[in-house]
Design an enzyme around this catalytic site. Structure first.
Site, PDB file in Angstrom:
ATOM      1  N   SER A 183       0.848  -1.431  -0.090  1.00 48.85           N
ATOM      2  CA  SER A 183      -0.070  -0.080  -0.092  1.00 48.85           C
ATOM      3  C   SER A 183       0.662   1.253   0.220  1.00 48.85           C
ATOM      4  CB  SER A 183      -0.974  -0.019   1.241  1.00 48.85           C
ATOM      5  OG  SER A 183      -0.257  -0.043   2.210  1.00 48.85           O
TER       6      SER A 183
ATOM      7  N   ASP B 225      -3.646   8.247   8.143  1.00 48.51           N
ATOM      8  CA  ASP B 225      -4.663   7.291   8.644  1.00 48.51           C
ATOM      9  C   ASP B 225      -3.884   6.560  10.022  1.00 48.51           C
ATOM     10  OD1 ASP B 225      -3.165   5.230   7.529  1.00 48.51           O
ATOM     11  OD2 ASP B 225      -4.911   4.895   6.159  1.00 48.51           O
TER      12      ASP B 225
ATOM     13  N   HIS C  60      -0.633   4.607   7.489  1.00 49.60           N
ATOM     14  CA  HIS C  60       0.145   5.276   6.467  1.00 49.60           C
ATOM     15  C   HIS C  60       0.222   6.826   6.698  1.00 49.60           C
ATOM     16  CE1 HIS C  60      -2.534   2.186   4.733  1.00 49.60           C
ATOM     17  NE2 HIS C  60      -1.469   1.902   3.939  1.00 49.60           N
TER      18      HIS C  60
END
Length: 380
Positions: free
Chosen positions: A64, A355, A358
């Site tokens: 990610s 978040d 991340h």
């Protein structure tokens, strides 16, 4: 909004179950904007590469951190193609599938090598030949070196990312011919960024791995898988390969929440696992550099600089280090960070984390410079 809310309710039992036992991601990433929107991004490119070298493309594999939206096109819960993700992307409020409020490292790195300002996801059906020949990201949020990691959350494993790269090579061969495509493959910069999900999720939260491995043997498995992947990538023609080590995964907000006790301290076990893997990865890369003298495999340490950012936030212009901007910042990520998340901060530039796992675009830019700027010469 209604369709999003209905989807959220449909998957809510799975989401809650999933996030109570893990939080996924890696060390430290689509779009329909392409080149015409590059002016909207304040990312400087590096036009002074050593020995007048040029880089035709940047090609990325991983999770990610470097997924710019491939997960938009697969059946998985690991998605972020909705607000508030992308809140500060381009002109604003443009969720693209990047796991941040704006740019991610794949974009930033492509700009640093003077290639382009945005690195698109390979699975974007709107990509044209000119997009392909300057590079793409095959990364998929939730992937890992351990094949089980991607399987658990239904994302694209490294083996399939490599298969997509083979397909990519055939596409550019058909488009620009064997000679030019050969130069693109051999002269491009390759970035690999993956592995934190293996330790923070697959090993820590699933007994199936703990029953067969302790941390030393599990990091051996990861390092062996990394070595195999890099050798296969070399076999397909890659020569300039940068590999990110794991970051301070025990200090991300979600790991503080899950394993940090009432004071939400850093998870020492996760950090020790990251350091152990990093030492093995670096050693494997040293061996591969000796085995393949025509290659440049560059180990990229992001653990040390990111730890400094967390310990000395004001030095880098940050105020908040223990929670993310989205919602409470303690647990929200992917579908739990959504348009209905209350208490989302108004200014993400004060936060290291967007978040609960991340970083923000600002943190990504700073970290990318700390990690890469002094290493660029090592690729040539």
């Amino acid at each position: 909004m209604k369709s999003f809310f209905q989807s959220l309710l449909l998957f809510l039992p799975q989401i809650l179950s999933y996030f109570l036992v893990l939080l996924w991601c890696s060390s430290i990433t689509i779009i329909t904007f392409h080149h015409k929107t590059c002016c909207a991004f304040g990312v400087s490119s590096n036009n002074n590469l050593p020995n007048n070298e040029s880089v035709p493309a940047v090609i990325v594999f991983g999770d990610s951190i470097v997924d710019p939206g491939n997960n938009n096109y697969i059946a998985t819960l690991i998605k972020c193609d909705f607000l508030p993700y992308g809140r500060d992307f381009a002109a604003g409020n443009s969720p693209t599938g990047r796991f941040s409020n704006g740019l991610v490292p794949s974009d930033i790195i492509a700009a640093k090598f003077g290639v382009k300002k945005l690195l698109p996801p390979y699975l974007d059906p709107n990509l044209k030949l000119e997009d392909l020949i300057t590079g793409v990201s095959f990364a998929s949020g939730g992937a890992g070196y351990d094949p089980l990691t991607a399987q658990l959350v239904s994302v694209i494993p490294l083996s399939d990312q490599l298969e997509m790269f083979k397909e990519y090579i055939e596409k550019i061969k058909r488009g620009v011919g064997d000679e030019r495509s050969g130069r693109i493959v051999s002269k491009s910069i390759y970035i690999v960024c993956v592995g934190s999900d293996d330790i923070a999720n697959t090993y820590a939260q699933y007994p199936i791995r703990q029953a067969h491995y302790d941390i030393p043997s599990y990091t051996d498995l990861m390092a062996d898988q990394a070595s195999t992947f890099l050798q296969e990538l070399y076999g397909l023609g890659a020569r300039r390969i940068g590999v990110f080590g794991l970051t301070v995964i025990g200090c991300v907000p979600s790991q503080r929440t899950l394993d940090g006790g009432i004071e939400r301290a850093c998870s020492d076990s996760a950090n020790q696992g990251a350091l152990l893997f990093n030492s093995k990865l670096s050693s494997q890369m040293d061996l591969l550099n000796k085995k393949f003298p025509d290659a440049r495999l560059v180990y990229l340490d992001c653990y040390t600089p990111f730890l400094d950012m967390l310990q000395n936030p004001t030095k880098y212009g940050f105020e908040v280090t223990k929670k993310g901007c989205c919602g409470t910042g303690n647990i929200e990520v992917t579908l739990l960070c959504n348009p209905y998340s209350i208490d989302t901060c108004s200014d993400a530039s004060n936060y290291i984390f967007w978040d609960s796992y991340h970083p923000t675009e600002k943190a990504y830019k700073i970290l990318s410079s700390l990690v890469l700027d002094n290493k660029i010469k090592d690729f040539f």
